[in-house]
Motif scaffolding. Structure first.
Motif, PDB file in Angstrom:
ATOM      1  N   UNK A 148      54.039  51.314  16.023  1.00  0.00           N
ATOM      2  CA  UNK A 148      54.455  50.646  17.264  1.00  0.00           C
ATOM      3  C   UNK A 148      53.385  50.603  18.339  1.00  0.00           C
ATOM      4  N   UNK A 149      52.398  51.513  18.263  1.00  0.00           N
ATOM      5  CA  UNK A 149      51.388  51.589  19.329  1.00  0.00           C
ATOM      6  C   UNK A 149      49.982  51.228  18.887  1.00  0.00           C
ATOM      7  N   UNK A 150      49.747  51.044  17.568  1.00  0.00           N
ATOM      8  CA  UNK A 150      48.381  50.814  17.117  1.00  0.00           C
ATOM      9  C   UNK A 150      48.349  50.040  15.805  1.00  0.00           C
ATOM     10  N   UNK A 151      47.359  49.151  15.722  1.00  0.00           N
ATOM     11  CA  UNK A 151      47.064  48.455  14.466  1.00  0.00           C
ATOM     12  C   UNK A 151      45.605  48.708  14.135  1.00  0.00           C
ATOM     13  N   UNK A 152      45.336  49.135  12.913  1.00  0.00           N
ATOM     14  CA  UNK A 152      43.968  49.246  12.424  1.00  0.00           C
ATOM     15  C   UNK A 152      43.758  48.154  11.387  1.00  0.00           C
ATOM     16  N   UNK A 153      42.668  47.412  11.577  1.00  0.00           N
ATOM     17  CA  UNK A 153      42.436  46.256  10.729  1.00  0.00           C
ATOM     18  C   UNK A 153      40.945  46.138  10.436  1.00  0.00           C
ATOM     19  N   UNK A 154      40.624  45.662   9.253  1.00  0.00           N
ATOM     20  CA  UNK A 154      39.241  45.355   8.917  1.00  0.00           C
ATOM     21  C   UNK A 154      38.929  43.960   9.470  1.00  0.00           C
ATOM     22  N   UNK A 155      37.925  43.882  10.347  1.00  0.00           N
ATOM     23  CA  UNK A 155      37.557  42.592  10.937  1.00  0.00           C
ATOM     24  C   UNK A 155      36.959  41.709   9.851  1.00  0.00           C
ATOM     25  N   UNK A 156      37.481  40.515   9.652  1.00  0.00           N
ATOM     26  CA  UNK A 156      36.998  39.667   8.558  1.00  0.00           C
ATOM     27  C   UNK A 156      35.579  39.165   8.790  1.00  0.00           C
ATOM     28  N   UNK A 157      34.894  38.913   7.700  1.00  0.00           N
ATOM     29  CA  UNK A 157      33.524  38.412   7.773  1.00  0.00           C
ATOM     30  C   UNK A 157      33.488  37.080   8.515  1.00  0.00           C
ATOM     31  N   UNK A 158      32.501  36.945   9.387  1.00  0.00           N
ATOM     32  CA  UNK A 158      32.345  35.708  10.152  1.00  0.00           C
ATOM     33  C   UNK A 158      33.067  35.688  11.473  1.00  0.00           C
TER      34      UNK A 158
END
Length: 206
Positions: A27-37
């Motif tokens: 509910x308080x955080x999203x961790x994501x791999x930033x896509x190439x480009x």
């Protein structure tokens, strides 16, 4: 944040396909791999209910600028100004370049003076901010400048930035902090009542 467990996808600038798989989500955080480009700018959050919320996020390579204002030399349509308050500006200094071969050496005189002043005071032509979300530059603090604050002016609006002594600090300021100007006619940097040397380089828009 809040209610981030309701996010279904993230759409990044310069990337066609949205990200729907997250490293972790609460509910308080999203961790994501930033896509190439992907580029720094406006990321669109789309919820499970279909609501789209744009947010401005600085990330990516600081040294990649969509529009360059200064990089070894000032770029048209802006030209060099004289500054004020006893401040000296050397826009072809080779002592401490961030990229390329030169940077802007500014020597402040404890006068609330302005240096690294660039603008267009003749034709009125502006640097367009279309498609950009951030004003970016790098600043290096000379001896005795750690923790000192600069006024950073873009198109008549000032934002404070703290200097770090002995290292380059890459800065990205949302254009919203400068009231979202459609174009930029003038930029400058001002000491807030202190003396010392800073180096400024790689100024532009992201």
């Amino acid at each position: 944040g809040t209610d981030l467990d309701l996010v279904q996808k993230l759409t990044f600038p310069n990337v066609d396909a949205p990200v729907t798989s997250f490293v972790s989500q609460s509910p308080t955080e999203i961790q994501v791999v930033i896509p190439e480009g992907a580029e720094g700018g406006t990321v669109v959050i789309t919820t499970i209910h279909g609501y789209a919320v744009p947010i401005t996020v600085p990330f990516g390579d600081q040294l990649v600028l969509a529009t360059v204002i200064f990089d070894d030399a000032v770029h048209t349509p802006l030209g060099a100004g004289g500054g004020w308050g006893g401040v000296t500006t050397d826009a072809a200094n080779t002592e401490q370049p961030r990229v390329g071969t030169v940077s802007i050496k500014v020597t402040f005189a404890n006068s609330w003076g302005g240096g690294a002043q660039f603008g267009n005071w003749s034709t009125g032509q502006l640097v367009s901010t279309a498609g950009a979300s951030f004003y970016a530059f790098s600043v290096y603090g000379g001896p005795g400048t750690d923790g000192k604050e600069l006024n950073v002016n873009v198109a008549g609006k000032q934002v404070g930035v703290v200097v770090e002594e002995g290292e380059w600090k890459d800065v990205q300021i949302p254009l919203a902090d400068f009231n979202n100007p459609a174009g930029i006619n003038e930029i400058w940097f001002q000491d807030k009542g202190w003396a010392g040397v800073v180096y400024i380089d790689h100024i532009g828009l992201k």
